[in-house]
Design an enzyme around this catalytic site. Structure first.
Site, short mmCIF file in Angstrom:
data_model
loop_
_atom_site.label_atom_id
_atom_site.label_comp_id
_atom_site.label_asym_id
_atom_site.label_seq_id
_atom_site.Cartn_x
_atom_site.Cartn_y
_atom_site.Cartn_z
CG HIS A 360 -2.08 -0.86 1.11
ND1 HIS A 360 -3.05 -0.94 0.81
CD2 HIS A 360 -1.74 -2.30 1.96
CE1 HIS A 360 -3.84 -1.84 0.97
NE2 HIS A 360 -3.27 -2.66 1.50
CE LYS A 551 -6.34 13.77 0.22
NZ LYS A 551 -6.33 12.51 -0.56
NE ARG A 552 -3.21 10.05 10.25
CZ ARG A 552 -2.95 9.31 11.05
NH1 ARG A 552 -3.79 8.21 11.40
NH2 ARG A 552 -1.78 9.22 11.67
CE LYS A 557 -2.19 10.71 3.20
NZ LYS A 557 -2.94 9.98 2.06
CB THR A 659 -10.17 4.89 -1.09
OG1 THR A 659 -9.44 5.26 0.26
CG2 THR A 659 -9.43 3.62 -1.46
CE LYS A 663 -14.22 6.01 0.91
NZ LYS A 663 -13.11 6.10 1.94
C1 26W Z 1 4.06 0.94 10.10
C2 26W Z 1 3.62 2.13 9.65
C3 26W Z 1 2.68 2.19 8.72
C4 26W Z 1 1.30 2.41 9.06
C5 26W Z 1 0.38 2.19 7.97
C6 26W Z 1 2.99 1.88 7.47
C7 26W Z 1 2.13 1.94 6.30
C8 26W Z 1 0.72 2.19 6.80
C9 26W Z 1 -0.17 2.18 5.41
C10 26W Z 1 0.10 1.02 4.52
C11 26W Z 1 -0.38 3.48 4.93
C12 26W Z 1 -1.80 3.45 4.13
O1 26W Z 1 -2.71 3.70 4.61
N1 26W Z 1 -1.73 3.37 2.69
C13 26W Z 1 -2.84 3.77 1.90
O2 26W Z 1 -3.26 2.61 1.38
C14 26W Z 1 -4.40 3.03 0.79
C15 26W Z 1 -5.35 2.00 0.47
O3 26W Z 1 -4.83 1.20 -0.46
C16 26W Z 1 -4.35 3.66 -0.42
O4 26W Z 1 -5.44 4.16 -1.12
C17 26W Z 1 -3.54 5.11 -0.03
O5 26W Z 1 -2.94 5.69 -1.06
C18 26W Z 1 -2.03 4.72 0.83
O6 26W Z 1 -1.59 5.67 1.23
#
Ligand code: 26W
Length: 816
Positions: A360, A551-552, A557, A659, A663
């Site tokens: 992701h 979004k975060r 971003k 995503t 929406k």
């Molecule tokens: C370990 C720390 C950590 C925590 C969360 C690393 C990475 C993440 C996630 C992978 C971050 C995340 O939420 N990525 C998002 O995933 C969505 C679903 O596929 C995508 O639509 C977003 O673009 C992407 O940033």
């Protein structure tokens, strides 16, 4: 084929609500408040879904069919009651049943707290996927963690983010979940590995020195208009009952520090990091706790069904939602070898056909690595197994690239150096039969930049599955006005067949339809405006452009690029005679990771700018800035239907998919965005005329960085950019305290502007100008908005799930 909704006995339901009101929640009909009524109603509804859950679980066809196990540390499910009512086909009946008891359903639904068991995109995607699996009746189980505290609650004090704990279950508990104590598991940690002779066979076994209990809570995932209910199984960590503690508690089994760790700690709180990995021991304990409990439960189901271990991959597939549950791979290997006594090859033949992995993110700081010494200490047997996987893998590498030591170093699961670490993504790719990115562009970059050698070694392993969102929650439930309007044209099947919305495009130029479509949008905007007035005491007009970035908070971003644009509008309103713009409200909603300093400074800057701009009589209310605190699913459900403009402005190559972009387009917002993530595919679907694309593309970003990017050049060359940025330096927004917003300014100049805000600024401003101009042409705007709703059917998560099913999982739907 539309199925009969659940048989609903209104009288029985009302009696059940009243029984729960008194017997479960200790209220009388006379003294119950809305919260008690909501809880009682929730329990009464959960009785129905629990029965359906058990029936689905016991259905021989489901038991004997292949299922997917979706392993995720996060499931951002949002409020369940309204959505489940829609999926159960009971929304109207229950509205009526509650009204007869003097209760307004809409008010009761507002009593539900959001279960915020996720950070952002990855967690919300998992929730949409569970909904689509149930809707299409693909046998599935979601496995997650039952955090006591979800993502922190956010408030602002003098413009700065404050965090508070989120006890999402409240004192009364969560009405939708049910404990399954008979399915509890025991999970070990620490200890040592020993060899022993098993009738002439040398075996290894792990002797943990600490055990905890994994207690499953099932949350029902209700299939749309079907009786199928699959479990979202959330593991809660509990201390093991005292009697069994005794057997493990023999002084020397316990290393001193372990005694300090309260078992309840493991699932106490969700880690609030998004796209940033911190390497904390407790986080690895969460990951292993989750993986081990889930793998054991999968094996239990498989063996209970009377099936052979060797057939595991024919019956079960395990999808790893990012690398967070990677440790499930060595855990399955360990159980197969050490507990079921399979040899390595037999175990690997099963394991390597069972796991699949979704990536992701490409951000280097988000790619997980765990220190070898930490894994060695916490999970000694798993470390041995990882070494063996790596040893065998490196033989393949040497065969493919003889003598190429650099290749071996690059691909090895173990990263050499002073602090050796385990690269979880490498372990995932090696241990999985399929790996996928989450949008076409992202999957290309996964192949080209992240895993090119793996692609060469295993040419069929890498896939794309473009993300999607569930139309049940993100149109039917959150936007009833627009739902009714589209149903008039295409009928009632679109929530299961979103591509049918395409027929709406025939009405895009129809003046009467445009009027009705924009009337719905205006109502949604008014509802949001009322909320903003009541809760934030900011006056805004529903006639203004609602320009939305939710979004975060993350530098990639580029909320700060949006802020620069706001500053440029403010500057022009004050200094450019004859400058005209359509009235505009810019909305932000975003949580920053508590340890992400610059992200918090950006929030502070936006809040300070908002304070000034919103109250400056000189600009005549043309520009307002609203930062909605505590962004969460239920807030998105109010904001998204009200959006005119959707900000998707990440630096090209950085946002894997997005995503929220899907929406908002579905709800008729026009995207202003970069050629990044799924924006690329949204543009393909809606056409260039119905989206505002700006900024450098991936290869241009790379070229600029390669040549040496200097933000000062842009700053000095563009007077509007310079004027906008300089506003951050003085005391314009922080009276009496000049320089308080410097952190954001500095990051863009001395800090090197790593995400190229300044390089994209001019192009962004131009895109906004074109958009502003278009907004004044009401008919033209309505047409574009309608076409967005009509043409984004591809982005239903039902299609994503079908892609997984067809190309990766190979499941059959069980229509019950
Ligand atoms: C370990 C720390 C950590 C925590 C969360 C690393 C990475 C993440 C996630 C992978 C971050 C995340 O939420 N990525 C998002 O995933 C969505 C679903 O596929 C995508 O639509 C977003 O673009 C992407 O940033």
């Amino acid at each position: 084929m539309t199925k009969q909704p659940h048989a609903f006995d209104k009288n029985a339901f009302q009696l059940s609500v009243q029984k729960h009101l008194s017997a479960t929640y200790a209220h009388t009909v006379e003294n119950a408040d809305s919260r008690a009524w909501y809880l009682a109603m929730g329990r009464a509804l959960a009785e129905i879904t629990t029965i359906n859950l058990l029936e689905t679980e016991a259905d021989e066809r489901v038991v004997n069919a292949k299922s997917v196990n979706y392993l995720s540390l996060e499931f951002l499910i949002g409020r369940l009651t309204g959505n489940n009512l829609i999926n159960m086909g009971l929304y109207e009946s229950v509205t009526e049943a509650m009204a007869e008891m003097g209760q307004n359903l809409t008010d009761l639904l507002e009593e539900e707290r959001d279960p915020s068991l996720g950070n952002g995109g990855l967690g919300r995607l998992a929730a949409c996927f569970m909904d689509s699996l149930a809707a299409q009746e693909f046998p599935s189980v979601g496995y997650g963690l039952h955090y006591e505290y979800g993502l922190f609650k956010q408030s602002f004090a003098e413009g700065r983010q404050q965090e508070a704990p989120d006890a999402w279950r409240g004192v009364e508990g969560y009405p939708w979940e049910v404990a399954r104590p008979e399915l509890a598991q025991e999970i070990g940690f620490y200890g040592h590995v020993e060899s022993y002779d098993d009738n002439g066979v040398q075996r290894r076994r792990w002797v943990p020195s600490m055990y905890v209990k994994a207690m499953p809570w099932d949350v029902p995932v209700v299939g749309y208009q079907s009786n199928t209910v699959y479990p979202l199984r959330l593991w809660e960590c509990q201390a093991i009952a005292p009697f069994s503690l005794e057997s493990f508690n023999n002084g020397n089994y316990f290393e001193a520090q372990h005694a300090l760790i309260d078992a309840g700690n493991i699932t106490k709180v969700l880690y609030p990091n998004d796209n940033h990995e911190k390497g904390k021991t407790l986080r690895l304990m969460q990951q292993f706790f989750h993986s081990s409990a889930s793998v054991r439960d999968i094996l239990r189901r498989h063996l209970d069904a009377g099936l052979a271990l060797a057939d595991l991959s024919k019956q079960e597939t395990i999808q790893l939602n990012d690398t967070h549950p990677t440790i499930a791979i060595p855990e399955l290997m360990r159980i197969l070898m050490d507990e079921y006594h399979l040899d390595w090859d037999a175990a690997w033949a099963i394991s390597s056909k069972t796991f699949a992995y979704t990536n992701h993110t490409l951000l280097p700081e988000a790619l997980e690595t765990w220190s070898e010494s930490l894994i060695q200490h916490l999970l000694p047997r798993h470390m041995e197994i990882i070494y063996e996987i790596n040893h065998r893998f490196l033989q393949e590498v040497r065969a493919k690239w003889p003598g190429d030591v650099a290749k071996q170093q690059k691909l090895s699961i173990i990263q050499e150096g002073f602090n050796r670490v385990v690269r979880m993504a490498n372990l995932c790719v090696i241990g999985s039969y399929a790996v996928n990115g989450v949008a076409a562009l992202h999957s290309e970059l996964v192949k080209r930049d992240l895993f090119p050698e793996f692609d060469a070694l295993y040419p069929t392993r890498l896939h794309n599955v473009t993300n999607g969102v569930t139309p049940r929650r993100w149109l039917k439930f959150c936007n009833p006005g627009l739902s009714e309007l589209v149903s008039e044209i295409v009928g009632n099947d679109w929530p299961k067949h979103l591509e049918q919305l395409e027929a709406v495009s025939q009405y895009a130029k129809d003046a009467a339809f445009q009027k009705r479509y924009m009337a719905v949008k205006r109502e949604n905007k008014q509802r949001l405006a009322d909320w903003v007035k009541t809760n934030l005491d900011i006056e805004i007009s529903a006639d203004a452009i609602f320009d939305v970035q939710i979004k975060r908070l993350h530098e990639y971003k580029r909320q700060h690029l949006n802020l620069l644009h706001i500053l440029s509008l403010y500057h022009r309103l004050l200094n450019e005679p004859g400058f005209d713009m359509a009235p505009r409200v810019v909305f932000f909603a975003a949580k920053a990771a508590p340890g992400y300093h610059l992200a918090k400074e950006i929030i502070f800057a936006i809040n300070k700018v908002a304070e000034k701009v919103n109250n400056d009589p000189r600009i005549g209310g043309k520009l307002k800035v609203v930062f909605i605190p505590d962004y969460r699913v239920s807030m998105a459900e109010m904001i998204i239907p009200a959006a005119d403009v959707s900000e998707q402005i990440s630096t090209a190559g950085k946002e894997a998919s997005g995503t929220g972009n899907m929406k908002m387009a579905l709800n008729g917002a026009l995207t202003i965005g970069t050629m990044d993530g799924a924006n690329v595919e949204i543009r393909e679907e809606v056409g260039d005329d119905n989206i505002y694309i700006f900024g450098l593309e991936v290869d241009e970003v790379e070229a600029l960085k390669a040549q040496g990017y200097n933000p000062f050049e842009y700053y000095h060359a563009d007077p509007l950019l310079k004027a906008s940025m300089d506003l951050l330096l003085g005391e314009e927004f922080t009276p009496g305290q000049p320089g308080l917003l410097r952190a954001t300014y500095d990051s863009l100049l001395d800090g090197g502007d790593p995400y190229l805000c300044l390089a994209d600024f001019a192009s962004y401003v131009k895109a906004h100008e074109a958009m502003d101009k278009q907004y004044r042409d009401k008919a033209g705007w309505a047409q574009k908005a309608i076409l967005n709703t009509a043409l984004v059917g591809k982005f239903t998560s039902d299609r994503s799930i079908r892609d997984y099913v067809d190309n990766i999982w190979q499941l059959k739907a069980i229509n019950r």
